[in-house]
Design a protein around this motif. Structure first.
Motif, mmCIF file in Angstrom:
data_model
loop_
_atom_site.group_PDB
_atom_site.id
_atom_site.type_symbol
_atom_site.label_atom_id
_atom_site.label_comp_id
_atom_site.label_asym_id
_atom_site.label_seq_id
_atom_site.Cartn_x
_atom_site.Cartn_y
_atom_site.Cartn_z
ATOM 1 N N SER A 52 0.830 -1.200 0.000
ATOM 2 C CA SER A 52 0.000 0.000 0.000
ATOM 3 C C SER A 52 0.865 1.252 0.000
ATOM 4 C CB SER A 52 -0.890 0.023 1.248
ATOM 5 O OG SER A 52 -1.683 -1.132 1.312
ATOM 6 N N VAL A 53 0.372 2.275 -0.676
ATOM 7 C CA VAL A 53 0.971 3.603 -0.595
ATOM 8 C C VAL A 53 -0.093 4.549 -0.053
ATOM 9 C CG1 VAL A 53 2.668 3.229 -2.422
ATOM 10 C CG2 VAL A 53 0.422 4.154 -3.005
ATOM 11 N N LEU A 54 0.341 5.697 0.407
ATOM 12 C CA LEU A 54 -0.567 6.665 1.013
ATOM 13 C C LEU A 54 -1.239 7.528 -0.050
ATOM 14 C CD1 LEU A 54 1.798 7.778 3.889
ATOM 15 C CD2 LEU A 54 -0.125 6.190 4.059
ATOM 16 N N GLY A 55 -2.524 7.778 0.136
ATOM 17 C CA GLY A 55 -3.267 8.697 -0.716
ATOM 18 C C GLY A 55 -3.615 9.956 0.057
ATOM 19 N N ASN A 56 -4.257 10.896 -0.600
ATOM 20 C CA ASN A 56 -4.547 12.171 0.055
ATOM 21 C C ASN A 56 -5.406 12.000 1.308
ATOM 22 O OD1 ASN A 56 -6.694 11.524 -1.807
ATOM 23 N ND2 ASN A 56 -7.488 13.588 -1.517
ATOM 24 N N HIS A 57 -6.351 11.073 1.319
ATOM 25 C CA HIS A 57 -7.177 10.865 2.513
ATOM 26 C C HIS A 57 -6.346 10.299 3.666
ATOM 27 C CE1 HIS A 57 -11.192 11.797 0.945
ATOM 28 N NE2 HIS A 57 -10.684 11.397 -0.213
ATOM 29 N N ASP A 58 -5.344 9.502 3.342
ATOM 30 C CA ASP A 58 -4.484 8.937 4.384
ATOM 31 C C ASP A 58 -3.662 10.024 5.076
ATOM 32 O OD1 ASP A 58 -5.267 6.223 3.813
ATOM 33 O OD2 ASP A 58 -4.094 6.423 1.974
ATOM 34 N N TYR A 59 -3.258 11.038 4.315
ATOM 35 C CA TYR A 59 -2.484 12.141 4.894
ATOM 36 C C TYR A 59 -3.342 13.056 5.763
ATOM 37 C CZ TYR A 59 1.734 11.051 2.285
ATOM 38 O OH TYR A 59 2.862 10.437 1.814
ATOM 39 N N MET A 60 -4.665 12.938 5.669
ATOM 40 C CA MET A 60 -5.541 13.738 6.534
ATOM 41 C C MET A 60 -5.530 13.219 7.967
ATOM 42 S SD MET A 60 -8.765 14.410 4.082
ATOM 43 C CE MET A 60 -8.580 15.138 2.476
ATOM 44 N N GLY A 61 -5.056 11.994 8.139
ATOM 45 C CA GLY A 61 -4.928 11.409 9.470
ATOM 46 C C GLY A 61 -3.462 11.321 9.850
ATOM 47 N N ASN A 62 -3.125 10.296 10.596
ATOM 48 C CA ASN A 62 -1.755 10.064 11.027
ATOM 49 C C ASN A 62 -1.079 9.158 9.994
ATOM 50 O OD1 ASN A 62 0.609 9.240 12.247
ATOM 51 N ND2 ASN A 62 -0.311 8.940 14.261
ATOM 52 N N ALA A 63 -0.467 9.764 8.998
ATOM 53 C CA ALA A 63 0.168 8.997 7.920
ATOM 54 C C ALA A 63 1.263 8.079 8.452
ATOM 55 C CB ALA A 63 0.728 9.944 6.865
ATOM 56 N N LEU A 64 1.964 8.510 9.475
ATOM 57 C CA LEU A 64 3.039 7.680 10.032
ATOM 58 C C LEU A 64 2.498 6.394 10.652
ATOM 59 C CD1 LEU A 64 5.380 10.379 11.608
ATOM 60 C CD2 LEU A 64 5.657 9.143 9.443
ATOM 61 N N ALA A 65 1.251 6.415 11.097
ATOM 62 C CA ALA A 65 0.654 5.197 11.657
ATOM 63 C C ALA A 65 0.586 4.105 10.591
ATOM 64 C CB ALA A 65 -0.737 5.493 12.207
ATOM 65 N N GLN A 66 0.208 4.470 9.365
ATOM 66 C CA GLN A 66 0.132 3.472 8.299
ATOM 67 C C GLN A 66 1.506 2.969 7.886
ATOM 68 O OE1 GLN A 66 -2.659 3.853 5.016
ATOM 69 N NE2 GLN A 66 -3.571 5.597 6.081
ATOM 70 N N LEU A 67 2.512 3.798 8.026
ATOM 71 C CA LEU A 67 3.877 3.394 7.682
ATOM 72 C C LEU A 67 4.539 2.588 8.800
ATOM 73 C CD1 LEU A 67 5.035 6.764 6.103
ATOM 74 C CD2 LEU A 67 4.465 4.654 4.872
ATOM 75 N N SER A 68 3.917 2.557 9.954
ATOM 76 C CA SER A 68 4.493 1.902 11.125
ATOM 77 C C SER A 68 4.507 0.374 10.982
ATOM 78 C CB SER A 68 3.686 2.275 12.370
ATOM 79 O OG SER A 68 4.104 1.505 13.474
ATOM 80 N N PRO A 69 5.588 -0.269 11.416
ATOM 81 C CA PRO A 69 5.630 -1.737 11.401
ATOM 82 C C PRO A 69 4.648 -2.369 12.389
ATOM 83 C CG PRO A 69 7.620 -0.843 12.414
ATOM 84 C CD PRO A 69 6.843 0.326 11.872
ATOM 85 N N VAL A 70 4.067 -1.580 13.274
ATOM 86 C CA VAL A 70 3.093 -2.105 14.236
ATOM 87 C C VAL A 70 1.896 -2.709 13.501
ATOM 88 C CG1 VAL A 70 1.486 -1.478 16.087
ATOM 89 C CG2 VAL A 70 3.812 -0.556 16.082
ATOM 90 N N LEU A 71 1.417 -2.049 12.441
ATOM 91 C CA LEU A 71 0.268 -2.582 11.708
ATOM 92 C C LEU A 71 0.605 -3.911 11.045
ATOM 93 C CD1 LEU A 71 -1.363 0.583 10.096
ATOM 94 C CD2 LEU A 71 -1.943 -0.589 12.223
ATOM 95 N N ARG A 72 1.827 -4.070 10.615
ATOM 96 C CA ARG A 72 2.248 -5.341 10.001
ATOM 97 C C ARG A 72 2.248 -6.463 11.038
ATOM 98 N NH1 ARG A 72 6.422 -7.065 5.824
ATOM 99 N NH2 ARG A 72 5.445 -9.034 5.265
ATOM 100 N N LYS A 73 2.512 -6.117 12.286
ATOM 101 C CA LYS A 73 2.454 -7.122 13.350
ATOM 102 C C LYS A 73 1.008 -7.505 13.656
ATOM 103 C CE LYS A 73 6.819 -5.820 15.421
ATOM 104 N NZ LYS A 73 7.492 -5.169 16.528
#
Length: 125
Positions: A52-73
Motif C-alpha cells: 500500500s501507498v498513502l493517498g490524500n485521505h491517508d495524509y488527513m490522518g496520522n500517515a506515520l501510523a500506516q507506515l508503522s511496522p506495528v500494523l504489520r504485526k
C-alpha cells in the motif's frame, strides 16, 4: 474482489492510496484498521501481501501510523510504504522472477488488473 482475485490467482495486491476513508488512521490502534481492512478483505484469495501507498485521505490522518511496522504485526498482509520505496521493492522482487514467468498484479483503487500479457480495466464486484 475476492472472486476476481481467485480467478487470477494473484501473488500480491497493490493498493494505490486512500486506504482509510475519510480521514486516514488516527494512530496504530485505530479501530478503522480492523473495520476497513482486516474485516473486509477476508476471502482466502486475498490472504496475500498488500503493498500500500498513502493517498490524500491517508495524509488527513496520522500517515506515520500506516507506515508503522506495528500494523504489520497486527496483520502481516499490510505493507505500507512511501511510493518510492514500493517501486524499488517491486522492481527488486521482479529481478528474481524468471522472464518467462506468468504474473498477475491486482490494483485496488481503480480496479486495474495487470497480467503478464498486459492490462485491462475491470468493474468492481
Amino acid at each position: 474482489m475476492g472472486r476476481v482475485r481467485e480467478k487470477l490467482d494473484i501473488d500480491f495486491v497493490i493498493s494505490t492510496g486512500d486506504n482509510f476513508y475519510k480521514n486516514g488512521l488516527k494512530g496504530v490502534r485505530d479501530q478503522a484498521f480492523k473495520e476497513s481492512f482486516m474485516d473486509i478483505y477476508i476471502a482466502q484469495s486475498l490472504q496475500k501481501p498488500w503493498y500500500s501507498v498513502l493517498g490524500n485521505h491517508d495524509y488527513m490522518g496520522n500517515a506515520l501510523a500506516q507506515l508503522s511496522p506495528v500494523l504489520r504485526k497486527i496483520d502481516d498482509r499490510f505493507i505500507c510504504m512511501r511510493s518510492s520505496s514500493l517501486t524499488q521493492n517491486l522492481w527488486t522482487s521482479s529481478l528474481s522472477t524468471p522472464l518467462h514467468s506468468n504474473w498477475s498484479i491486482g490494483l485496488t483503487l481503480a480496479s486495474i488488473v495487470m497480467t503478464g500479457e498486459g492490462w485491462r480495466l475491470e468493474a468492481s464486484t
